[in-house]
Design an enzyme around this catalytic site. Structure first.
Site, mmCIF file in Angstrom:
data_model
loop_
_atom_site.group_PDB
_atom_site.id
_atom_site.type_symbol
_atom_site.label_atom_id
_atom_site.label_comp_id
_atom_site.label_asym_id
_atom_site.label_seq_id
_atom_site.Cartn_x
_atom_site.Cartn_y
_atom_site.Cartn_z
ATOM 1 N N TYR A 161 34.983 17.460 46.777
ATOM 2 C CA TYR A 161 34.938 16.622 45.589
ATOM 3 C C TYR A 161 33.727 15.689 45.617
ATOM 4 O O TYR A 161 33.598 14.834 46.500
ATOM 5 C CB TYR A 161 36.215 15.775 45.470
ATOM 6 C CG TYR A 161 37.502 16.568 45.394
ATOM 7 C CD1 TYR A 161 37.526 17.907 45.006
ATOM 8 C CD2 TYR A 161 38.713 15.972 45.721
ATOM 9 C CE1 TYR A 161 38.715 18.617 44.939
ATOM 10 C CE2 TYR A 161 39.905 16.672 45.652
ATOM 11 C CZ TYR A 161 39.898 18.007 45.266
ATOM 12 O OH TYR A 161 41.083 18.697 45.213
ATOM 13 N N LEU B 140 48.142 20.314 28.504
ATOM 14 C CA LEU B 140 48.649 21.156 27.418
ATOM 15 C C LEU B 140 50.140 20.928 27.159
ATOM 16 O O LEU B 140 50.617 21.177 26.044
ATOM 17 C CB LEU B 140 48.402 22.636 27.737
ATOM 18 C CG LEU B 140 46.944 23.079 27.732
ATOM 19 C CD1 LEU B 140 46.819 24.514 28.227
ATOM 20 C CD2 LEU B 140 46.355 22.950 26.322
ATOM 21 N N VAL C 221 51.272 19.070 34.549
ATOM 22 C CA VAL C 221 51.219 18.949 33.084
ATOM 23 C C VAL C 221 50.288 19.988 32.469
ATOM 24 O O VAL C 221 49.965 19.928 31.288
ATOM 25 C CB VAL C 221 50.803 17.522 32.633
ATOM 26 C CG1 VAL C 221 51.833 16.503 33.091
ATOM 27 C CG2 VAL C 221 49.416 17.172 33.136
ATOM 28 N N ALA C 222 49.874 20.965 33.290
ATOM 29 C CA ALA C 222 49.055 22.094 32.812
ATOM 30 C C ALA C 222 47.817 21.628 32.048
ATOM 31 O O ALA C 222 47.604 21.983 30.877
ATOM 32 C CB ALA C 222 49.888 23.034 31.955
#
Length: 299
Positions: free
Chosen positions: A51, A204, A200-201
């Site tokens: 990251y 979406l 929470v995809a």
């Protein structure tokens, strides 16, 4: 906040973990929200050397330096940046892992890493060599425990049979129930914790306009989002409903949530104490769309 044992380890981690990939470039702001997370009961912080080319590890290390004994720090290894900075290549070799851990320790300003994770992996890797690297680091005291981050059933089953991993991080949500077929039962059977990302995809299921996701078309994604919304109340937001859905699986130990703001932090933390989904509500969510399955990396 609730806490669960991390696999066969002696670590107890918060059921909401802090995903540090979402941290900003503002160190002062990062320290503020990380300290707020600790005050709210989060003790599990997950980052990776990949990251921002190690800058997220540096930020986490600075923020938690004075709170080291209160927290559990996880980071990852295996992706090697090219010298020209154009991208990264996969490298699960022992010598590379042994080199990287010292760099991560320095960036994190700590003498040990609580959970060191392989950041990916394929069935064609020198898996026994990779395991040997983690076992060596454990014997040296540089890491306390190790795990993998993978969504590949064949890779996961290989590590379950050959290694002493205590956890597997994987994507899991109402829109990605592929782990339910074999991975979650296998890991639960062997007392290996599942750390969930993507609950929470990518938004979406919460607030993003519907679009195709994995094998689902836009209409199917919309159905799942509507099902989440229908079960959300004044005492449980859509995001909290989505998080509770994954936490309700007995194989799951923690939902690692990407957090940028105090509002997101509080909403994630309060998912633990919000009105819990009933069995019939969980069933309604599961039945809102047809379950998907892994098509690759099965054998």
């Amino acid at each position: 906040m609730k806490y669960k044992q991390l696999g066969k380890s002696d670590l107890r981690i918060s059921t909401i973990g802090f995903g540090c990939m979402s941290l900003k470039a503002d160190q002062k702001e990062n320290e503020r929200i990380i300290h707020e997370a600790v005050e709210l009961g989060i003790n599990f912080f997950d980052t990776a050397d990949l990251y921002d080319k190690g800058m997220k590890e540096i930020s986490v290390g600075k923020a938690l330096q004075q709170k080291r004994q209160q927290v559990i720090i996880a980071t990852k290894v295996g992706n090697q940046w090219r010298k020209d900075g154009s991208g990264w290549d996969w490298n699960p070799r022992k010598d590379y892992i042994l080199t990287c851990v010292d760099q991560s320790l320095q960036r994190l300003q700590t003498d040990y890493i609580d959970l060191y994770q392989l950041h990916g992996g394929t069935i064609n890797d020198p898996i026994e060599e990779t395991i040997d690297a983690f076992e060596t680091l454990q014997q040296q005291g540089k890491i306390r425990y190790y795990g993998i981050s993978s969504i590949r059933p064949n890779v996961i089953s290989k590590y379950v049979s050959l290694s002493n991993i205590v956890s597997v991080m994987m994507q899991y949500s109402l829109l990605d129930r592929r782990p339910e077929e074999t991975c979650l039962p296998l890991l639960e059977e062997h007392n290996i914790s599942v750390l969930v990302r993507g609950s929470v995809a990518s938004g979406l299921l919460v607030n993003k306009p519907a679009k195709g996701y994995l094998n689902y078309n836009e209409d199917e994604v919309q159905k799942a989002a509507i099902a989440i919304q229908q079960l959300s109340t004044s005492n449980r937001s859509a995001a909290q409903t989505a998080i509770q859905f994954v936490l309700s699986n007995p194989a799951v130990t923690s939902a690692v949530v990407g957090i940028r703001t105090s509002e997101q932090l509080k909403e994630a933390v309060e998912a633990v104490s919000a009105t819990q989904l009933t069995e019939s509500q969980k069933e309604a969510l599961a039945n809102s769309i047809e379950r998907n399955y892994y098509s690759d990396h099965r054998e």
